[in-house]
Design an enzyme around this catalytic site. Structure first.
Site, PDB file in Angstrom:
ATOM      1  N   GLY A 141       0.835  -1.208   0.000  1.00 51.56           N
ATOM      2  CA  GLY A 141       0.000   0.000   0.000  1.00 51.56           C
ATOM      3  C   GLY A 141       0.866   1.253   0.000  1.00 51.56           C
ATOM      4  O   GLY A 141       0.513   2.268   0.602  1.00 51.56           O
ATOM      5  N   SER A 145       1.606   3.320  -2.355  1.00 50.10           N
ATOM      6  CA  SER A 145       1.398   4.289  -3.444  1.00 50.10           C
ATOM      7  C   SER A 145       0.847   5.627  -2.986  1.00 50.10           C
ATOM      8  O   SER A 145       0.928   6.621  -3.714  1.00 50.10           O
ATOM      9  CB  SER A 145       0.445   3.692  -4.485  1.00 50.10           C
ATOM     10  OG  SER A 145      -0.831   3.471  -3.917  1.00 50.10           O
ATOM     11  N   ARG A 146       0.251   5.665  -1.798  1.00 49.21           N
ATOM     12  CA  ARG A 146      -0.323   6.941  -1.333  1.00 49.21           C
ATOM     13  C   ARG A 146      -0.531   6.884   0.184  1.00 49.21           C
ATOM     14  O   ARG A 146      -0.243   5.858   0.823  1.00 49.21           O
ATOM     15  CB  ARG A 146      -1.661   7.235  -2.031  1.00 49.21           C
ATOM     16  CG  ARG A 146      -2.727   6.197  -1.773  1.00 49.21           C
ATOM     17  CD  ARG A 146      -4.089   6.624  -2.324  1.00 49.21           C
ATOM     18  NE  ARG A 146      -5.100   5.690  -1.898  1.00 49.21           N
ATOM     19  CZ  ARG A 146      -5.611   4.711  -2.642  1.00 49.21           C
ATOM     20  NH1 ARG A 146      -5.212   4.561  -3.888  1.00 49.21           N
ATOM     21  NH2 ARG A 146      -6.529   3.887  -2.155  1.00 49.21           N
ATOM     22  N   SER A 173       1.426  -1.893  -4.590  1.00 50.95           N
ATOM     23  CA  SER A 173      -0.031  -1.752  -4.466  1.00 50.95           C
ATOM     24  C   SER A 173      -0.582  -2.234  -5.808  1.00 50.95           C
ATOM     25  O   SER A 173       0.171  -2.830  -6.583  1.00 50.95           O
ATOM     26  CB  SER A 173      -0.438  -0.296  -4.164  1.00 50.95           C
ATOM     27  OG  SER A 173      -0.356   0.503  -5.327  1.00 50.95           O
ATOM     28  N   ASN A 183       1.089  -2.473   5.246  1.00 52.71           N
ATOM     29  CA  ASN A 183       0.255  -1.276   5.398  1.00 52.71           C
ATOM     30  C   ASN A 183      -1.022  -1.334   4.567  1.00 52.71           C
ATOM     31  O   ASN A 183      -2.014  -0.695   4.933  1.00 52.71           O
ATOM     32  CB  ASN A 183       1.099  -0.051   5.000  1.00 52.71           C
ATOM     33  CG  ASN A 183       0.255   1.175   4.742  1.00 52.71           C
ATOM     34  OD1 ASN A 183      -0.221   1.820   5.674  1.00 52.71           O
ATOM     35  ND2 ASN A 183       0.013   1.484   3.458  1.00 52.71           N
ATOM     36  N   SER A 228      -5.236  -0.439  13.504  1.00 51.59           N
ATOM     37  CA  SER A 228      -6.051   0.782  13.621  1.00 51.59           C
ATOM     38  C   SER A 228      -6.553   0.884  15.048  1.00 51.59           C
ATOM     39  O   SER A 228      -6.712  -0.144  15.727  1.00 51.59           O
ATOM     40  CB  SER A 228      -7.256   0.700  12.676  1.00 51.59           C
ATOM     41  OG  SER A 228      -8.201   1.718  12.996  1.00 51.59           O
ATOM     42  N   TYR A 260     -14.379  -3.952   9.256  1.00 54.95           N
ATOM     43  CA  TYR A 260     -13.030  -3.352   9.289  1.00 54.95           C
ATOM     44  C   TYR A 260     -12.468  -3.411  10.705  1.00 54.95           C
ATOM     45  O   TYR A 260     -11.316  -3.808  10.916  1.00 54.95           O
ATOM     46  CB  TYR A 260     -13.130  -1.908   8.798  1.00 54.95           C
ATOM     47  CG  TYR A 260     -11.846  -1.114   8.888  1.00 54.95           C
ATOM     48  CD1 TYR A 260     -10.851  -1.257   7.927  1.00 54.95           C
ATOM     49  CD2 TYR A 260     -11.631  -0.201   9.917  1.00 54.95           C
ATOM     50  CE1 TYR A 260      -9.678  -0.520   7.999  1.00 54.95           C
ATOM     51  CE2 TYR A 260     -10.468   0.543  10.002  1.00 54.95           C
ATOM     52  CZ  TYR A 260      -9.494   0.383   9.037  1.00 54.95           C
ATOM     53  OH  TYR A 260      -8.330   1.109   9.110  1.00 54.95           O
ATOM     54  N   LYS A 285      -9.093  -5.353  12.032  1.00 51.56           N
ATOM     55  CA  LYS A 285      -7.939  -4.689  12.657  1.00 51.56           C
ATOM     56  C   LYS A 285      -7.663  -5.243  14.055  1.00 51.56           C
ATOM     57  O   LYS A 285      -6.516  -5.271  14.494  1.00 51.56           O
ATOM     58  CB  LYS A 285      -8.165  -3.176  12.678  1.00 51.56           C
ATOM     59  CG  LYS A 285      -8.155  -2.539  11.280  1.00 51.56           C
ATOM     60  CD  LYS A 285      -6.806  -2.722  10.583  1.00 51.56           C
ATOM     61  CE  LYS A 285      -6.741  -2.013   9.240  1.00 51.56           C
ATOM     62  NZ  LYS A 285      -5.413  -2.114   8.600  1.00 51.56           N
TER      63      LYS A 285
HETATM   64  N1  LIG Z   1      -6.459   6.903   7.253  1.00 52.28           N
HETATM   65  C1  LIG Z   1      -6.833   6.545   8.459  1.00 52.28           C
HETATM   66  O1  LIG Z   1      -7.527   7.312   9.170  1.00 52.28           O
HETATM   67  C2  LIG Z   1      -6.413   5.223   9.024  1.00 52.28           C
HETATM   68  C3  LIG Z   1      -6.655   4.993  10.389  1.00 52.28           C
HETATM   69  C4  LIG Z   1      -6.274   3.771  10.934  1.00 52.28           C
HETATM   70  C5  LIG Z   1      -5.636   2.808  10.163  1.00 52.28           C
HETATM   71  N2  LIG Z   1      -5.416   3.063   8.832  1.00 52.28           N
HETATM   72  C6  LIG Z   1      -4.756   2.007   8.068  1.00 52.28           C
HETATM   73  O2  LIG Z   1      -3.621   2.522   7.420  1.00 52.28           O
HETATM   74  C7  LIG Z   1      -3.356   1.771   6.224  1.00 52.28           C
HETATM   75  C8  LIG Z   1      -3.188   2.738   5.062  1.00 52.28           C
HETATM   76  O3  LIG Z   1      -4.387   3.470   4.925  1.00 52.28           O
HETATM   77  P1  LIG Z   1      -4.494   4.889   4.193  1.00 52.28           P
HETATM   78  O4  LIG Z   1      -5.389   5.718   5.029  1.00 52.28           O
HETATM   79  O5  LIG Z   1      -3.163   5.377   3.784  1.00 52.28           O
HETATM   80  O6  LIG Z   1      -5.374   4.423   2.927  1.00 52.28           O
HETATM   81  P2  LIG Z   1      -5.345   4.799   1.383  1.00 52.28           P
HETATM   82  O7  LIG Z   1      -4.943   6.192   1.193  1.00 52.28           O
HETATM   83  O8  LIG Z   1      -6.654   4.333   0.871  1.00 52.28           O
HETATM   84  O9  LIG Z   1      -4.181   3.845   0.823  1.00 52.28           O
HETATM   85  C9  LIG Z   1      -4.355   2.451   0.771  1.00 52.28           C
HETATM   86  C10 LIG Z   1      -3.172   1.834   0.059  1.00 52.28           C
HETATM   87  O10 LIG Z   1      -3.404   0.422  -0.056  1.00 52.28           O
HETATM   88  C11 LIG Z   1      -3.339   0.051  -1.436  1.00 52.28           C
HETATM   89  N3  LIG Z   1      -4.260  -1.059  -1.661  1.00 52.28           N
HETATM   90  C12 LIG Z   1      -5.608  -1.068  -1.582  1.00 52.28           C
HETATM   91  N4  LIG Z   1      -6.097  -2.269  -1.885  1.00 52.28           N
HETATM   92  C13 LIG Z   1      -5.014  -3.061  -2.164  1.00 52.28           C
HETATM   93  C14 LIG Z   1      -4.851  -4.419  -2.550  1.00 52.28           C
HETATM   94  N5  LIG Z   1      -5.905  -5.236  -2.720  1.00 52.28           N
HETATM   95  N6  LIG Z   1      -3.584  -4.879  -2.740  1.00 52.28           N
HETATM   96  C15 LIG Z   1      -2.526  -4.081  -2.581  1.00 52.28           C
HETATM   97  N7  LIG Z   1      -2.614  -2.799  -2.209  1.00 52.28           N
HETATM   98  C16 LIG Z   1      -3.847  -2.296  -2.011  1.00 52.28           C
HETATM   99  C17 LIG Z   1      -3.717   1.320  -2.199  1.00 52.28           C
HETATM  100  O11 LIG Z   1      -3.205   1.379  -3.513  1.00 52.28           O
HETATM  101  P3  LIG Z   1      -3.949   0.764  -4.829  1.00 52.28           P
HETATM  102  O12 LIG Z   1      -5.304   1.394  -4.872  1.00 52.28           O
HETATM  103  O13 LIG Z   1      -3.042   1.140  -5.938  1.00 52.28           O
HETATM  104  O14 LIG Z   1      -3.999  -0.715  -4.636  1.00 52.28           O
HETATM  105  C18 LIG Z   1      -3.002   2.354  -1.342  1.00 52.28           C
HETATM  106  O15 LIG Z   1      -1.617   2.368  -1.646  1.00 52.28           O
HETATM  107  C19 LIG Z   1      -4.531   0.814   6.065  1.00 52.28           C
HETATM  108  O16 LIG Z   1      -4.186  -0.463   6.555  1.00 52.28           O
HETATM  109  C20 LIG Z   1      -5.597   1.424   6.947  1.00 52.28           C
HETATM  110  O17 LIG Z   1      -6.521   0.476   7.415  1.00 52.28           O
HETATM  111  C21 LIG Z   1      -5.788   4.240   8.261  1.00 52.28           C
END
Ligand SMILES: NC(=O)c1ccc[n+]([C@@H]2O[C@H](COP(=O)([O-])OP(=O)(O)OC[C@H]3O[C@@H](n4cnc5c(N)ncnc54)[C@H](OP(=O)(O)O)[C@@H]3O)[C@@H](O)[C@H]2O)c1
Length: 270
Positions: free
Chosen positions: A18, A20-21, A42, A95, A148, A161, A165
């Site tokens: 993950g 990429s962003r 990703s 991630n 999370s 979700y 987690k």
């Molecule tokens: N943002 C929050 O508030 C928050 C809070 C708690 C925990 N988290 C956790 O932090 C982590 C990152 O989240 P984020 O907020 O940065 O989310 P995000 O911006 O949606 O990024 C998700 C990343 O995962 C990749 N991804 C999605 N589906 C995938 C798949 N099937 N195989 C491989 N890669 C995949 C996406 O790229 P592609 O679309 O190119 O696959 C992207 O790089 C996650 O585990 C999330 O649960 C986030």
């Protein structure tokens, strides 16, 4: 005396799923700044190529690889490609995660359960297995999972979700126990609200102004009074990936601005 060079990951090879962003991109760049060569993976190659360019500008090697972490065949191909290029993997950051729909126990469909569990739990577990087999041969390594705060305290409408987690927190302990004899440490971070595409997807169905208001309301429920920037997740990951945390395994570090300390009602009285 504290030796700050123990926070360095110079000469290590890191894989960030993950990457990429959002949080994964920040972690990839942070690990590169701390000295690692970084593989970002990703599903979408163009986004990964952009991050890889940013890593290279920091003077480190970078490799973007497209892979769906919920697919076993993709995991095998990904790990083989990293080994062909770098010959080792020292750090894995699990991630990649998703929460592609909302609903409750009364409405959720099997497909949503499968999509979330397939990536957040099964993918994380079998990605760790593939990499741990390599780390065992190398004599050690560090795995950092991204859980999370929802794994401790469920959010309504994203129950699946939250369950996934909570399982990541237990997977971290289980893997840490079984891999400790091989000097492979496994830890996790548990973020609170972080400003990324995933968080914004909560309000994607709302008009822009209303979405902004909802986001501001969420920030008010955080004791520190704001939503985190992805960069604020990076320090803990560098700590857990490096020798600085050499006696820490099976742990999950909350990075939630204090969200799990108290209920929103109590926080609004502070
Ligand atoms: N943002 C929050 O508030 C928050 C809070 C708690 C925990 N988290 C956790 O932090 C982590 C990152 O989240 P984020 O907020 O940065 O989310 P995000 O911006 O949606 O990024 C998700 C990343 O995962 C990749 N991804 C999605 N589906 C995938 C798949 N099937 N195989 C491989 N890669 C995949 C996406 O790229 P592609 O679309 O190119 O696959 C992207 O790089 C996650 O585990 C999330 O649960 C986030």
């Amino acid at each position: 005396m504290v030796n700050l060079s123990r926070f360095s990951v110079e000469g290590k090879v890191a894989v960030v799923t993950g990457g990429s962003r959002g949080i994964g991109r920040a972690i990839a760049l942070g690990l590169a700044q701390a000295g690692a060569d970084v593989v970002v993976t990703s599903r979408k190659l163009p986004d990964l190529e952009n991050v890889a360019e940013e890593v290279k500008k920091l003077g480190k090697k970078a490799m973007p690889i497209a892979a769906h972490i919920g697919k076993m065949e993709n995991i095998r191909t990904l790990v083989d490609a990293v080994m062909n290029e770098f010959g080792r993997i020292d750090i894995l950051v699990n991630n990649a995660g998703c929460t592609p729909g909302i609903g409750t126990i009364l409405t959720n469909e099997e497909r949503l359960w499968d999509t979330i569990m397939n990536l957040n739990l099964k993918g994380l577990y079998f990605m760790s297995q593939a990499v741990a087999r390599i780390m065992k041969e190398q004599g050690g390594g560090a795995i950092v999972n991204v859980a999370s705060m929802d794994g401790y305290k469920p959010e309504p409408y994203v129950g699946i979700y939250s369950i996934s987690k909570a399982a990541v927190i237990m997977a971290t302990k289980s893997m840490a126990l079984e891999l400790a004899p091989y000097k492979i440490r496994v830890n996790a971070i548990a973020p609170g609200p972080v400003s990324t595409k995933m968080l914004d997807s909560h309000w994607f169905h709302l008009p822009e102004e209303q979405a902004k208001t909802e986001k501001a309301e969420l920030a008010k429920q955080v004791p520190l009074g704001r939503i985190a920037d992805p960069d604020e997740m990076v320090g803990a990951v560098i700590y857990l990936a490096s020798e600085a945390s050499s006696f820490t395994t099976g742990d999950t570090i909350l990075i939630d601005g204090g969200c799990t300390i108290a209920s929103p009602e109590i926080i609004s009285e502070i």
